[in-house]
Design a protein around this motif. Structure first.
Motif, PDB file in Angstrom:
ATOM      1  N   VAL A 241       1.333  -1.308  -0.149  1.00  0.00           N
ATOM      2  CA  VAL A 241      -0.401   0.306   0.377  1.00  0.00           C
ATOM      3  C   VAL A 241       0.773   1.153   0.079  1.00  0.00           C
ATOM      4  N   ARG A 242       2.083   1.422   1.419  1.00  0.00           N
ATOM      5  CA  ARG A 242       3.226   2.309   0.648  1.00  0.00           C
ATOM      6  C   ARG A 242       3.619   2.781  -0.430  1.00  0.00           C
ATOM      7  N   GLU A 243       3.486   2.046  -0.636  1.00  0.00           N
ATOM      8  CA  GLU A 243       4.636   1.517  -2.650  1.00  0.00           C
ATOM      9  C   GLU A 243       3.509   2.284  -3.228  1.00  0.00           C
ATOM     10  N   ARG A 244       2.408   1.592  -3.858  1.00  0.00           N
ATOM     11  CA  ARG A 244       1.257   2.448  -4.682  1.00  0.00           C
ATOM     12  C   ARG A 244       1.198   3.683  -4.298  1.00  0.00           C
ATOM     13  N   TRP A 245       0.675   3.832  -3.283  1.00  0.00           N
ATOM     14  CA  TRP A 245       0.302   5.498  -3.220  1.00  0.00           C
ATOM     15  C   TRP A 245       1.775   6.170  -1.656  1.00  0.00           C
ATOM     16  N   PRO A 246       2.711   6.098  -2.936  1.00  0.00           N
ATOM     17  CA  PRO A 246       3.934   6.721  -2.038  1.00  0.00           C
ATOM     18  C   PRO A 246       3.670   7.989  -1.033  1.00  0.00           C
ATOM     19  N   ALA A 247       4.182   8.967  -0.361  1.00  0.00           N
ATOM     20  CA  ALA A 247       4.492  10.048  -0.138  1.00  0.00           C
ATOM     21  C   ALA A 247       2.900  10.494   0.799  1.00  0.00           C
ATOM     22  N   GLY A 248       3.184   9.749   1.784  1.00  0.00           N
ATOM     23  CA  GLY A 248       1.927   9.775   3.266  1.00  0.00           C
ATOM     24  C   GLY A 248       2.007  10.667   4.366  1.00  0.00           C
ATOM     25  N   GLY A 249       0.811  11.035   4.441  1.00  0.00           N
ATOM     26  CA  GLY A 249       0.753  11.699   5.514  1.00  0.00           C
ATOM     27  C   GLY A 249       1.549  11.073   6.650  1.00  0.00           C
ATOM     28  N   GLY A 250       2.594  11.928   7.735  1.00  0.00           N
ATOM     29  CA  GLY A 250       3.041  11.475   8.888  1.00  0.00           C
ATOM     30  C   GLY A 250       2.273  11.044  10.166  1.00  0.00           C
ATOM     31  N   SER A 251       2.483  10.839  10.877  1.00  0.00           N
ATOM     32  CA  SER A 251       2.400  10.325  12.278  1.00  0.00           C
ATOM     33  C   SER A 251       3.038   9.528  13.183  1.00  0.00           C
ATOM     34  N   VAL A 252       3.170   9.560  14.302  1.00  0.00           N
ATOM     35  CA  VAL A 252       3.379   8.848  15.743  1.00  0.00           C
ATOM     36  C   VAL A 252       2.919   7.604  16.223  1.00  0.00           C
ATOM     37  N   SER A 253       3.763   6.296  16.063  1.00  0.00           N
ATOM     38  CA  SER A 253       3.295   5.387  17.159  1.00  0.00           C
ATOM     39  C   SER A 253       4.601   5.316  18.093  1.00  0.00           C
ATOM     40  N   ILE A 254       3.922   4.778  19.018  1.00  0.00           N
ATOM     41  CA  ILE A 254       4.989   3.928  20.712  1.00  0.00           C
ATOM     42  C   ILE A 254       4.641   2.471  20.848  1.00  0.00           C
ATOM     43  N   PRO A 255       5.349   1.342  19.985  1.00  0.00           N
ATOM     44  CA  PRO A 255       5.219   0.095  20.398  1.00  0.00           C
ATOM     45  C   PRO A 255       6.252  -0.292  21.644  1.00  0.00           C
ATOM     46  N   THR A 256       5.801  -1.737  22.155  1.00  0.00           N
ATOM     47  CA  THR A 256       7.139  -1.830  22.396  1.00  0.00           C
ATOM     48  C   THR A 256       7.290  -3.633  22.180  1.00  0.00           C
ATOM     49  N   TRP A 257       8.758  -4.091  22.893  1.00  0.00           N
ATOM     50  CA  TRP A 257       8.959  -5.378  22.298  1.00  0.00           C
ATOM     51  C   TRP A 257       8.910  -6.489  23.168  1.00  0.00           C
ATOM     52  N   PHE A 258       7.852  -5.259  23.990  1.00  0.00           N
ATOM     53  CA  PHE A 258       7.011  -5.847  25.609  1.00  0.00           C
ATOM     54  C   PHE A 258       6.529  -7.234  25.216  1.00  0.00           C
ATOM     55  N   TYR A 259       5.884  -6.706  24.222  1.00  0.00           N
ATOM     56  CA  TYR A 259       4.857  -6.941  23.246  1.00  0.00           C
ATOM     57  C   TYR A 259       5.487  -7.279  21.981  1.00  0.00           C
ATOM     58  N   GLY A 260       6.147  -7.904  22.104  1.00  0.00           N
ATOM     59  CA  GLY A 260       6.765  -8.060  21.015  1.00  0.00           C
ATOM     60  C   GLY A 260       6.239  -9.115  19.845  1.00  0.00           C
ATOM     61  N   HIS A 261       4.983  -9.729  19.940  1.00  0.00           N
ATOM     62  CA  HIS A 261       4.286 -10.144  19.579  1.00  0.00           C
ATOM     63  C   HIS A 261       3.589 -10.002  18.614  1.00  0.00           C
ATOM     64  N   GLU A 262       3.436  -8.267  18.687  1.00  0.00           N
ATOM     65  CA  GLU A 262       2.391  -8.145  18.001  1.00  0.00           C
ATOM     66  C   GLU A 262       3.415  -6.944  17.133  1.00  0.00           C
ATOM     67  N   PRO A 263       4.094  -7.374  16.454  1.00  0.00           N
ATOM     68  CA  PRO A 263       4.616  -6.718  15.127  1.00  0.00           C
ATOM     69  C   PRO A 263       4.614  -5.305  15.277  1.00  0.00           C
ATOM     70  N   PRO A 264       4.943  -4.232  15.191  1.00  0.00           N
ATOM     71  CA  PRO A 264       5.067  -2.602  14.934  1.00  0.00           C
ATOM     72  C   PRO A 264       4.070  -2.171  13.346  1.00  0.00           C
ATOM     73  N   ASN A 265       3.022  -1.668  13.210  1.00  0.00           N
ATOM     74  CA  ASN A 265       2.150  -1.344  12.122  1.00  0.00           C
ATOM     75  C   ASN A 265       3.219  -0.282  10.618  1.00  0.00           C
ATOM     76  N   PRO A 266       3.422  -0.723  10.149  1.00  0.00           N
ATOM     77  CA  PRO A 266       4.837   0.182   8.915  1.00  0.00           C
ATOM     78  C   PRO A 266       3.707   1.474   8.680  1.00  0.00           C
ATOM     79  N   PHE A 267       2.830   2.136   9.037  1.00  0.00           N
ATOM     80  CA  PHE A 267       2.345   3.560   8.651  1.00  0.00           C
ATOM     81  C   PHE A 267       2.426   4.827   9.604  1.00  0.00           C
ATOM     82  N   ALA A 268       3.135   4.583  10.749  1.00  0.00           N
ATOM     83  CA  ALA A 268       3.718   5.770  11.535  1.00  0.00           C
ATOM     84  C   ALA A 268       4.939   6.053  10.745  1.00  0.00           C
ATOM     85  N   GLY A 269       5.620   7.269  10.583  1.00  0.00           N
ATOM     86  CA  GLY A 269       6.566   7.560   9.687  1.00  0.00           C
ATOM     87  C   GLY A 269       7.577   7.613  10.542  1.00  0.00           C
TER      88      GLY A 269
END
Length: 373
Positions: A241-269
């Protein structure tokens, strides 16, 4: 007798790139400067010619000769740590490409994100003080980079369940919420995982694009609704999706390896990933200066509601920040957090800063009303 604190040089300029290093050297001595995770192996001449007394070098590779000279100047040198899947001194937040490097060729298990999680699982309970120190250094560096990024920004947190599947109506609604908030000039911040968190970051990514882009992106992502059974397929769908629509808007994500079985999503810049979950959770809520919207979720979201409530109740961060709970039936019948929240707020300044709405579409308006209260 000299106070040990007096031997620590007063902080100067933070240097986090080669360009910043070159500019600082051109301006004069590096006394008191903090050089953070910059590869200086190609700057031997500059290091040999510049006064570095009192400077601090955090994880900066150098050639042996210049490294010896820098130490002789009296600089503080914290060398790189070989063999780690992460940089404990990093000067900038992660990008999706950085955490998922190698995904296409070797699958998720080959990525820095997966390797850092394996290292964390191996070291978090073995009592190794060195590993604990490295985790603490890393998380402090991430906090510093996050604060630098968010200076002057109005941040709204969006919390919600990790189990919300792609392709579902709640996922699409959370994505539209993220887009609306981003288009209103707010910086969207989430816990960084899948589900509703990914949807909100996706919406912020879609903000500069025509409305139809988000509908199509949700449709394409729906082909891989969850990160189970394959994180690789789940992440590759997002990068497509990112490759099809480049230059998306920015945002922030704050994940943790404590819950590392849940991967970080790739849409936060910008991804501020922590080892310490408590530091991450408190930091996410504390930085949501424009308020927090709580979508339907389970135990994690309930915890975030009351983590946000406590400083609002006591006024420990100043004026209470807005809290909007979405889903009347969910928060009054299924998980009745709203009645308790309303009881706690009664008669206190935070009473005018909380709201319960039925639908996601009502949340931005409620947030604006609470902010003006």
């Amino acid at each position: 007798m000299q106070n040990p604190r007096e031997s620590i040089p007063a902080p100067g300029v933070e240097i986090e790139t080669l360009a910043e290093f070159d500019a600082a050297v051109a301006a004069g001595p590096l006394t008191g400067h903090r050089v953070q995770s910059v590869d200086l192996t190609a700057r031997s001449a500059a290091l040999l010619a510049t006064d570095t007394s009192g400077a601090v070098f955090l994880g900066c590779p150098m050639e042996p000769g210049p490294a010896e000279k820098v130490r002789a100047d009296g600089a503080f040198v914290f060398p790189p740590v070989p063999g780690l899947p992460f940089d404990p001194y990093r000067g900038q937040l992660y990008s999706p490409d950085a955490l998922y490097e190698g995904l296409a060729g070797g699958g998720y298990d080959a990525t820095p994100d997966a390797r850092a999680y394996r290292w964390f699982r191996r070291t978090r309970s073995d009592g190794d003080a060195f590993a604990s120190m490295l985790r603490a250094l890393h998380d402090d560096a991430v906090s510093d980079a996050l604060d630098e990024l968010l200076v002057g920004q109005r941040v709204v947190g969006v919390m919600g369940g990790h189990a919300t599947p792609r392709g579902s109506a709640p996922y699409a609604a959370a994505a539209r919420l993220g887009r609306t908030l981003a288009r209103s000039g707010l910086t969207v911040a989430t816990g960084g995982g899948p589900g509703a968190m990914e949807a909100a970051n996706l919406g912020a990514y879609a903000a500069p694009h025509p409305d139809a882009m988000l509908d199509k992106a949700c449709e394409l992502l729906g082909a891989v609704p969850s990160f189970t059974p394959s994180v690789t397929d789940w992440a590759l769908a997002a990068f497509a999706v990112r490759e099809r629509w480049p230059a998306g808007g920015g945002s922030v994500s704050i994940p943790t390896w404590f819950y590392g079985h849940e991967p970080p999503n790739p849409f936060a810049g910008h991804i501020a990933k922590y080892f310490a979950n408590a530091l991450r959770e408190d930091g996410l809520l504390a930085r949501s200066t424009a308020g927090v919207i709580f979508l339907p979720g389970a135990a994690g979201t309930v915890q975030e509601i009351f983590d946000s409530t406590t400083p609002n109740y006591y006024g420990s961060r100043g004026d209470p920040s807005p809290m909007v709970l979405v889903g009347r039936d969910h928060w009054t019948r299924e998980l009745p957090a709203w009645p308790l929240l309303r009881s706690l707020a009664a008669g206190r300044p935070m009473e005018s800063r909380i709201a319960l709405v039925d639908t996601v579409e009502e949340a931005p308006g409620a947030l604006a009303r609470l902010s003006a209260a």
